[in-house]
Scaffold this motif. Structure first.
Motif, PDB file in Angstrom:
ATOM      1  N   UNK A  29     -22.140 -24.403 -21.489  1.00 45.18           N
ATOM      2  CA  UNK A  29     -21.061 -25.376 -21.342  1.00 45.18           C
ATOM      3  C   UNK A  29     -21.656 -26.766 -21.180  1.00 45.18           C
ATOM      4  N   UNK A  30     -20.801 -27.737 -21.382  1.00 44.95           N
ATOM      5  CA  UNK A  30     -21.201 -29.130 -21.237  1.00 44.95           C
ATOM      6  C   UNK A  30     -20.724 -29.654 -19.885  1.00 44.95           C
ATOM      7  N   UNK A  31     -21.493 -30.532 -19.319  1.00 52.58           N
ATOM      8  CA  UNK A  31     -21.131 -31.144 -18.033  1.00 52.58           C
ATOM      9  C   UNK A  31     -19.704 -31.685 -18.080  1.00 52.58           C
ATOM     10  N   UNK A  32     -18.946 -31.409 -17.032  1.00 51.40           N
ATOM     11  CA  UNK A  32     -17.566 -31.867 -16.954  1.00 51.40           C
ATOM     12  C   UNK A  32     -16.548 -30.831 -17.417  1.00 51.40           C
ATOM     13  N   UNK A  33     -16.995 -29.838 -18.173  1.00 51.45           N
ATOM     14  CA  UNK A  33     -16.081 -28.807 -18.650  1.00 51.45           C
ATOM     15  C   UNK A  33     -15.742 -27.816 -17.535  1.00 51.45           C
ATOM     16  N   UNK A  54     -15.291 -17.223   2.418  1.00 53.30           N
ATOM     17  CA  UNK A  54     -15.826 -18.205   1.505  1.00 53.30           C
ATOM     18  C   UNK A  54     -17.146 -18.727   2.041  1.00 53.30           C
ATOM     19  N   UNK A  55     -18.090 -18.905   1.152  1.00 53.38           N
ATOM     20  CA  UNK A  55     -19.368 -19.488   1.511  1.00 53.38           C
ATOM     21  C   UNK A  55     -19.314 -21.002   1.405  1.00 53.38           C
ATOM     22  N   UNK A  56     -20.459 -21.613   1.442  1.00 54.30           N
ATOM     23  CA  UNK A  56     -20.545 -23.072   1.453  1.00 54.30           C
ATOM     24  C   UNK A  56     -20.567 -23.625   0.031  1.00 54.30           C
ATOM     25  N   UNK A  57     -19.456 -23.511  -0.645  1.00 56.13           N
ATOM     26  CA  UNK A  57     -19.324 -24.017  -2.008  1.00 56.13           C
ATOM     27  C   UNK A  57     -18.104 -24.926  -2.085  1.00 56.13           C
ATOM     28  N   UNK A  58     -18.183 -25.966  -2.938  1.00 58.26           N
ATOM     29  CA  UNK A  58     -17.068 -26.921  -3.033  1.00 58.26           C
ATOM     30  C   UNK A  58     -15.832 -26.297  -3.663  1.00 58.26           C
ATOM     31  N   UNK A  59     -14.723 -27.031  -3.540  1.00 60.02           N
ATOM     32  CA  UNK A  59     -13.448 -26.552  -4.063  1.00 60.02           C
ATOM     33  C   UNK A  59     -13.430 -26.427  -5.588  1.00 60.02           C
ATOM     34  N   UNK A  60     -14.439 -26.986  -6.241  1.00 61.43           N
ATOM     35  CA  UNK A  60     -14.526 -26.823  -7.704  1.00 61.43           C
ATOM     36  C   UNK A  60     -14.658 -25.340  -8.076  1.00 61.43           C
ATOM     37  N   UNK A  61     -15.120 -24.578  -7.115  1.00 60.47           N
ATOM     38  CA  UNK A  61     -15.251 -23.136  -7.318  1.00 60.47           C
ATOM     39  C   UNK A  61     -13.988 -22.456  -6.782  1.00 60.47           C
ATOM     40  N   UNK A  84     -15.110 -29.066 -13.552  1.00 59.75           N
ATOM     41  CA  UNK A  84     -15.979 -30.257 -13.539  1.00 59.75           C
ATOM     42  C   UNK A  84     -17.440 -29.857 -13.397  1.00 59.75           C
ATOM     43  N   UNK A  85     -17.906 -29.076 -14.319  1.00 61.59           N
ATOM     44  CA  UNK A  85     -19.257 -28.517 -14.246  1.00 61.59           C
ATOM     45  C   UNK A  85     -20.325 -29.588 -14.099  1.00 61.59           C
TER      46      UNK A  85
END
Lengths: 113, 116
Positions: A13-17, A57-64, A80-81
């Motif tokens: 994937x490309x950054x942002x996808x 949930x572990x220590x990962x941002x809401x993007x996950x 938002x990769x």
């Protein structure tokens, strides 16, 4: 007896996808956990689903984010990769009723360019 | 917070040698579980053993043996008469009460290379 299955095997994937990874648990298992394994590192816990809800949930941002379906299968979504999201994503299943070892799938290798 | 340390990054041995993989853990819980997993090049993590913190008996399974010592917070793994098929990355992991013993904290792994 099928074990844990994940798809796809590889993904670029490309950054942002945005990306969606899928997991089917081992037969008889109702709990699905997701782990991120960066190159040369041990897996890190992202989150766990049980009864279609995020239980831990572990220590990962809401993007996950994730989802579990009535048949216990699960999806992991990353928005938002970033380049740093490049890793092997492992799905693990277990039984929510007993303390049992996690059974892992072969993982999805995500490369973000 | 829990922590698992595998100080050996990579170990190389010749077939038939014995090898020990070290694991040291940190936890404030009195009840916890320790695990060893094997990760071959295919990527899948293969479960090897689970040990309850109340059970300090050593365990042997074929060529594999595990030495659990609470006094030193160690859970070491020995492969006797190593074989080329043992080549893989080995992870030690810990689970605790606050996760319902259902999530794992992994060490960074030890890559074992067994040459013929």
């Amino acid at each position: 007896d099928a074990g844990v299955t994940q798809s796809p095997t590889h993904l670029i994937k490309t950054r942002g996808q945005q990306v969606t990874l899928r997991c089917s648990p081992k037969s008889g298992h109702d709990t699905v956990s997701w782990y991120q394994q960066a190159l040369g590192q041990g897996p890190q816990f992202i989150f766990q689903y049980y009864e279609e809800e995020e239980r831990q949930r572990g220590n990962f941002p809401d993007r996950f984010s994730g989802h579990q379906f009535p048949n216990y299968s699960s999806e992991l979504n990353v928005n938002a990769l970033l380049l740093g999201d490049s890793a092997l994503y492992l799905c693990a299943s277990s039984s929510g009723q007993v303390i049992s070892p996690l059974h892992f799938g072969n993982g999805t290798r995500l490369t973000v360019t | 917070a829990q922590k698992v340390t595998q100080a050996q990054t990579e170990i190389s041995v010749v077939e038939k040698e014995d090898v020990t993989l070290d694991c040291v853990y940190e936890t404030r819980d009195t009840t916890y579980y320790l695990f060893w997993y094997k990760q071959p090049p295919s990527g899948e993590l293969v479960f090897l053993i689970r040990r309850n913190s109340f059970d300090e008996q050593n365990e042997i399974s074929g060529r594999y043996s595990w030495n659990f010592q609470k006094s030193t917070s160690s859970f070491n793994f020995t492969i006797t008469a190593s074989q080329v098929v043992d080549s893989a990355v080995y992870f030690c992991a810990l689970s605790e009460w606050d996760s319902g013993y259902s999530t794992l904290t992994f060490g960074k792994g030890t890559m074992l290379l067994v040459s013929p």
